[in-house]
Design a protein around this motif. Structure first.
Motif, short mmCIF file in Angstrom:
data_model
loop_
_atom_site.label_atom_id
_atom_site.label_comp_id
_atom_site.label_asym_id
_atom_site.label_seq_id
_atom_site.Cartn_x
_atom_site.Cartn_y
_atom_site.Cartn_z
N PHE A 45 0.83 -1.20 0.00
CA PHE A 45 0.00 0.00 0.00
C PHE A 45 0.87 1.26 0.00
CE2 PHE A 45 -3.09 -3.10 1.22
CZ PHE A 45 -4.33 -2.57 0.90
N TYR A 46 1.83 1.32 0.93
CA TYR A 46 2.56 2.57 1.15
C TYR A 46 3.45 2.95 -0.03
CZ TYR A 46 5.01 6.26 3.64
OH TYR A 46 5.52 7.46 4.02
N THR A 51 -2.36 3.83 -3.97
CA THR A 51 -3.01 3.08 -2.89
C THR A 51 -2.55 3.48 -1.50
OG1 THR A 51 -1.35 1.31 -3.04
CG2 THR A 51 -3.33 1.08 -4.40
N ARG A 52 -1.57 4.34 -1.39
CA ARG A 52 -1.06 4.73 -0.07
C ARG A 52 -2.18 5.31 0.78
NH1 ARG A 52 3.95 8.63 -0.09
NH2 ARG A 52 4.88 6.71 -0.94
N ILE A 53 -2.26 4.84 2.01
CA ILE A 53 -3.27 5.31 2.95
C ILE A 53 -2.74 6.54 3.66
CG2 ILE A 53 -4.59 4.73 5.02
CD1 ILE A 53 -4.49 1.82 4.12
N ALA A 80 0.76 6.83 9.88
CA ALA A 80 0.63 6.55 8.45
C ALA A 80 1.32 5.24 8.09
CB ALA A 80 1.19 7.70 7.63
N ASN A 84 -0.64 1.68 6.83
CA ASN A 84 -0.30 1.00 5.59
C ASN A 84 0.22 -0.41 5.83
OD1 ASN A 84 -0.42 2.93 3.00
ND2 ASN A 84 0.08 4.17 4.79
N ASP A 85 0.97 -0.60 6.91
CA ASP A 85 1.44 -1.95 7.24
C ASP A 85 0.27 -2.85 7.61
OD1 ASP A 85 4.06 -1.36 6.75
OD2 ASP A 85 4.60 -1.00 8.85
N ALA A 87 -2.74 -2.54 6.63
CA ALA A 87 -3.55 -2.76 5.44
C ALA A 87 -3.08 -3.97 4.64
CB ALA A 87 -3.54 -1.52 4.56
N ALA A 176 -8.51 1.86 3.40
CA ALA A 176 -7.93 0.67 2.78
C ALA A 176 -8.88 0.07 1.75
CB ALA A 176 -7.58 -0.37 3.83
N SER A 179 -8.67 2.06 -1.34
CA SER A 179 -7.39 1.80 -2.02
C SER A 179 -7.44 0.49 -2.80
CB SER A 179 -6.25 1.76 -1.00
OG SER A 179 -6.00 3.04 -0.46
#
Length: 213
Positions: A45-46, A51-53, A80, A84-85, A87, A176, A179
């Motif tokens: 994600f990150y 898709t980064r939250i 942050a 992302n982790d 997710a 999420a 994303s």
């Protein structure tokens, strides 16, 4: 983690007797397979701007919690990273729901979806799934945030107590979910741009025609 991807891969296997419905089904299956393969990698994600939250901005859902909890840039950045982790693991809970939704969908106007915009099928899937991904991922976010770094624990405790865990976890789940559908939509758009690269005759026939239907 591998099981959902394998299941989706099976959905995309070539079959005979193609119909428009089969083409859309495979288009969504392959798009989802590719999206989850990316998202469930470390940093899935990150490391991706699409898709980064990012914690909600003022006025967005969950922003009141963010304002109370993320008092400094150091804490904001730590949260942050944590979101992302979490997710990545939460996506494992989301994948079976997406797979099942695709299997149960009725494509009453498959040709209209084929001629629609670059993410037409994904948009329909997102409406079909509704809030199911948010509910499925919420426990993962709740556990992840409550057990993460001291910076987060201290910030939330100093804000107003444990209820902030739940509100921030739900906001993270919603972000999420969005994303995930952005990632699926990107894969759908890429397939539409070059259907032949899939080597799937049902998808090729759906998007390029050729008399298969």
């Amino acid at each position: 983690m591998a099981a959902p991807v394998v299941a989706l891969a099976a959905c995309a296997a070539p079959m005979g007797g193609f119909t428009p419905e089969e083409g859309v089904y495979r288009l969504l299956s392959l798009s989802s397979q590719r999206a989850f393969a990316r998202l469930t990698q470390p940093g899935g994600f990150y490391d991706d701007q699409l898709t980064r939250i990012v914690p909600p901005a003022p006025g967005e859902p969950g922003s009141d919690v963010v304002a109370a909890v993320l008092r400094t840039n150091a804490v904001r950045n730590r949260v942050a990273f944590a979101l992302n982790d979490i997710a990545v693991d939460a996506a494992d809970r989301a994948a079976p729901i997406v797979i099942d939704s695709i299997r149960r969908m009725s494509f009453s106007d498959a040709l209209a979806l084929a001629r629609g915009g670059p993410t037409a099928a994904t948009d329909l899937l997102e409406r079909q799934v509704g809030d199911a991904l948010i509910e499925a991922m919420f426990p993962e976010f709740s556990m992840g945030l409550s057990g993460d770094a001291i910076e987060i624990l201290g910030a939330i405790a100093g804000a107003s107590g444990g209820s902030n865990y739940l509100a921030l976890a739900r906001a993270g789940s919603a972000l999420a979910s969005r994303s995930i559908f952005r990632a699926i939509g990107r894969e759908e758009a890429a397939i539409r741009a070059n259907p032949r690269a899939t080597r799937d005759p049902a998808i090729i026939a759906l998007l390029l025609g050729g008399g298969a239907y």
